[in-house]
Design a protein around this motif. Structure first.
Motif, PDB file in Angstrom:
ATOM      1  N   THR A   1       0.849  -1.187   0.000  1.00 23.58           N
ATOM      2  CA  THR A   1       0.000   0.000   0.000  1.00 23.58           C
ATOM      3  C   THR A   1       0.884   1.236   0.000  1.00 23.58           C
ATOM      4  O   THR A   1       1.758   1.382   0.854  1.00 23.58           O
ATOM      5  N   ILE A   2       0.642   2.091  -0.983  1.00 24.56           N
ATOM      6  CA  ILE A   2       1.399   3.340  -1.172  1.00 24.56           C
ATOM      7  C   ILE A   2       0.374   4.448  -1.361  1.00 24.56           C
ATOM      8  O   ILE A   2      -0.615   4.280  -2.076  1.00 24.56           O
ATOM      9  N   ARG A   3       0.591   5.589  -0.746  1.00 23.25           N
ATOM     10  CA  ARG A   3      -0.326   6.728  -0.912  1.00 23.25           C
ATOM     11  C   ARG A   3      -0.173   7.324  -2.308  1.00 23.25           C
ATOM     12  O   ARG A   3       0.941   7.501  -2.807  1.00 23.25           O
ATOM     13  N   GLY A   4      -1.306   7.668  -2.901  1.00 25.04           N
ATOM     14  CA  GLY A   4      -1.300   8.322  -4.207  1.00 25.04           C
ATOM     15  C   GLY A   4      -0.638   9.685  -4.123  1.00 25.04           C
ATOM     16  O   GLY A   4      -0.862  10.426  -3.170  1.00 25.04           O
ATOM     17  N   ARG A   5       0.152  10.017  -5.098  1.00 27.81           N
ATOM     18  CA  ARG A   5       0.902  11.279  -5.075  1.00 27.81           C
ATOM     19  C   ARG A   5       0.011  12.490  -5.263  1.00 27.81           C
ATOM     20  O   ARG A   5       0.350  13.583  -4.845  1.00 27.81           O
ATOM     21  N   ILE A   6      -1.146  12.330  -5.883  1.00 24.20           N
ATOM     22  CA  ILE A   6      -2.052  13.448  -6.104  1.00 24.20           C
ATOM     23  C   ILE A   6      -3.230  13.384  -5.136  1.00 24.20           C
ATOM     24  O   ILE A   6      -3.529  14.350  -4.441  1.00 24.20           O
ATOM     25  N   SER A   7      -3.860  12.226  -5.053  1.00 25.36           N
ATOM     26  CA  SER A   7      -5.065  12.086  -4.217  1.00 25.36           C
ATOM     27  C   SER A   7      -4.750  11.929  -2.736  1.00 25.36           C
ATOM     28  O   SER A   7      -5.559  12.263  -1.887  1.00 25.36           O
ATOM     29  N   GLY A   8      -3.578  11.369  -2.425  1.00 21.77           N
ATOM     30  CA  GLY A   8      -3.250  11.072  -1.030  1.00 21.77           C
ATOM     31  C   GLY A   8      -3.947   9.823  -0.523  1.00 21.77           C
ATOM     32  O   GLY A   8      -3.759   9.416   0.614  1.00 21.77           O
ATOM     33  N   GLU A   9      -4.749   9.187  -1.379  1.00 24.09           N
ATOM     34  CA  GLU A   9      -5.471   7.976  -0.993  1.00 24.09           C
ATOM     35  C   GLU A   9      -4.528   6.775  -1.041  1.00 24.09           C
ATOM     36  O   GLU A   9      -3.683   6.677  -1.929  1.00 24.09           O
ATOM     37  N   PRO A  10      -4.686   5.843  -0.105  1.00 22.84           N
ATOM     38  CA  PRO A  10      -3.857   4.636  -0.148  1.00 22.84           C
ATOM     39  C   PRO A  10      -4.238   3.754  -1.341  1.00 22.84           C
ATOM     40  O   PRO A  10      -5.425   3.565  -1.618  1.00 22.84           O
ATOM     41  N   ARG A  11      -3.239   3.279  -2.042  1.00 22.75           N
ATOM     42  CA  ARG A  11      -3.423   2.404  -3.207  1.00 22.75           C
ATOM     43  C   ARG A  11      -2.718   1.085  -2.908  1.00 22.75           C
ATOM     44  O   ARG A  11      -1.537   1.075  -2.565  1.00 22.75           O
ATOM     45  N   THR A  12      -3.446  -0.021  -3.037  1.00 18.63           N
ATOM     46  CA  THR A  12      -2.881  -1.330  -2.726  1.00 18.63           C
ATOM     47  C   THR A  12      -2.806  -2.177  -3.982  1.00 18.63           C
ATOM     48  O   THR A  12      -3.764  -2.239  -4.752  1.00 18.63           O
ATOM     49  N   GLN A  13      -1.645  -2.822  -4.180  1.00 19.16           N
ATOM     50  CA  GLN A  13      -1.477  -3.729  -5.313  1.00 19.16           C
ATOM     51  C   GLN A  13      -0.479  -4.816  -4.946  1.00 19.16           C
ATOM     52  O   GLN A  13       0.336  -4.633  -4.061  1.00 19.16           O
ATOM     53  N   PRO A  14      -0.555  -5.944  -5.642  1.00 15.41           N
ATOM     54  CA  PRO A  14       0.431  -6.987  -5.397  1.00 15.41           C
ATOM     55  C   PRO A  14       1.742  -6.618  -6.099  1.00 15.41           C
ATOM     56  O   PRO A  14       1.737  -6.230  -7.264  1.00 15.41           O
ATOM     57  N   LEU A  15       2.822  -6.684  -5.365  1.00 14.56           N
ATOM     58  CA  LEU A  15       4.150  -6.444  -5.933  1.00 14.56           C
ATOM     59  C   LEU A  15       5.107  -7.488  -5.374  1.00 14.56           C
ATOM     60  O   LEU A  15       4.907  -8.004  -4.273  1.00 14.56           O
ATOM     61  N   ALA A  16       6.158  -7.765  -6.121  1.00 11.02           N
ATOM     62  CA  ALA A  16       7.173  -8.721  -5.669  1.00 11.02           C
ATOM     63  C   ALA A  16       8.286  -7.967  -4.961  1.00 11.02           C
ATOM     64  O   ALA A  16       8.789  -6.962  -5.469  1.00 11.02           O
ATOM     65  N   ILE A  17       8.650  -8.454  -3.788  1.00 11.32           N
ATOM     66  CA  ILE A  17       9.794  -7.893  -3.065  1.00 11.32           C
ATOM     67  C   ILE A  17      10.970  -8.833  -3.279  1.00 11.32           C
ATOM     68  O   ILE A  17      10.879 -10.034  -3.022  1.00 11.32           O
TER      69      ILE A  17
END
Length: 147
Positions: free
Chosen positions: A19-35
């Motif tokens: 989960t990363i905050r949107g740079r414009i909206s400030g809303e949290p955005r969640t997606q699957p990513l590989a670490i």
């Protein structure tokens, strides 16, 4: 579907919910990513280039990583060019070589299919594929809104 499986804790290779905050909206955005993990470090790689999650992470370096019930706050630092070149030239190939066989196969096949320059051209890869090093962070307001 992948988000739900990861949220339940179903193993899917190196994938987790980020989960990363949107740079414009400030809303949290969640997606699957590989670490990508080595013995000492963890990284997020912009495998498909400088996509939205990369730009969001640049604007707000706090992220939340979740897999099942396990959750942690991390801080991301984008690697400068020289460090990214070293990452693609040495860290990534050595890290994949030291993985268990099933992960090694997945890593090589996935990277070669999506971004072969990560193995053949470290300088070019560093220019087109952002790399973020992850380190422990502190809980923030995202904890309350990302649930």
């Amino acid at each position: 579907m992948v988000n739900r499986l990861l949220a339940m804790g179903v193993p899917m290779g190196p994938n987790v919910l980020v989960t990363i905050r949107g740079r414009i909206s400030g809303e949290p955005r969640t997606q699957p990513l590989a670490i990508f993990e080595t013995e000492a470090h963890r990284y997020l790689i912009g495998t498909f280039g400088d996509v939205n999650w990369c730009r969001n992470l640049r604007a707000n370096s706090e992220i939340q990583v979740r897999h099942g019930r396990r959750q942690e706050q991390l801080i991301a630092r984008e690697l400068p060019s020289a460090e990214a070149e070293d990452f693609f030239g040495h860290v990534l190939p050595n890290g994949i070589a030291n993985m268990p066989i099933h992960m090694k196969l997945f890593g090589r096949v996935f990277v070669r299919a999506t971004a072969p320059e990560m193995f053949s051209d470290p300088v070019g890869a560093a220019r087109t594929h952002p790399v973020f090093e992850l380190s422990p962070g502190h809980p923030s307001a995202m904890d309350q809104t990302a649930s």
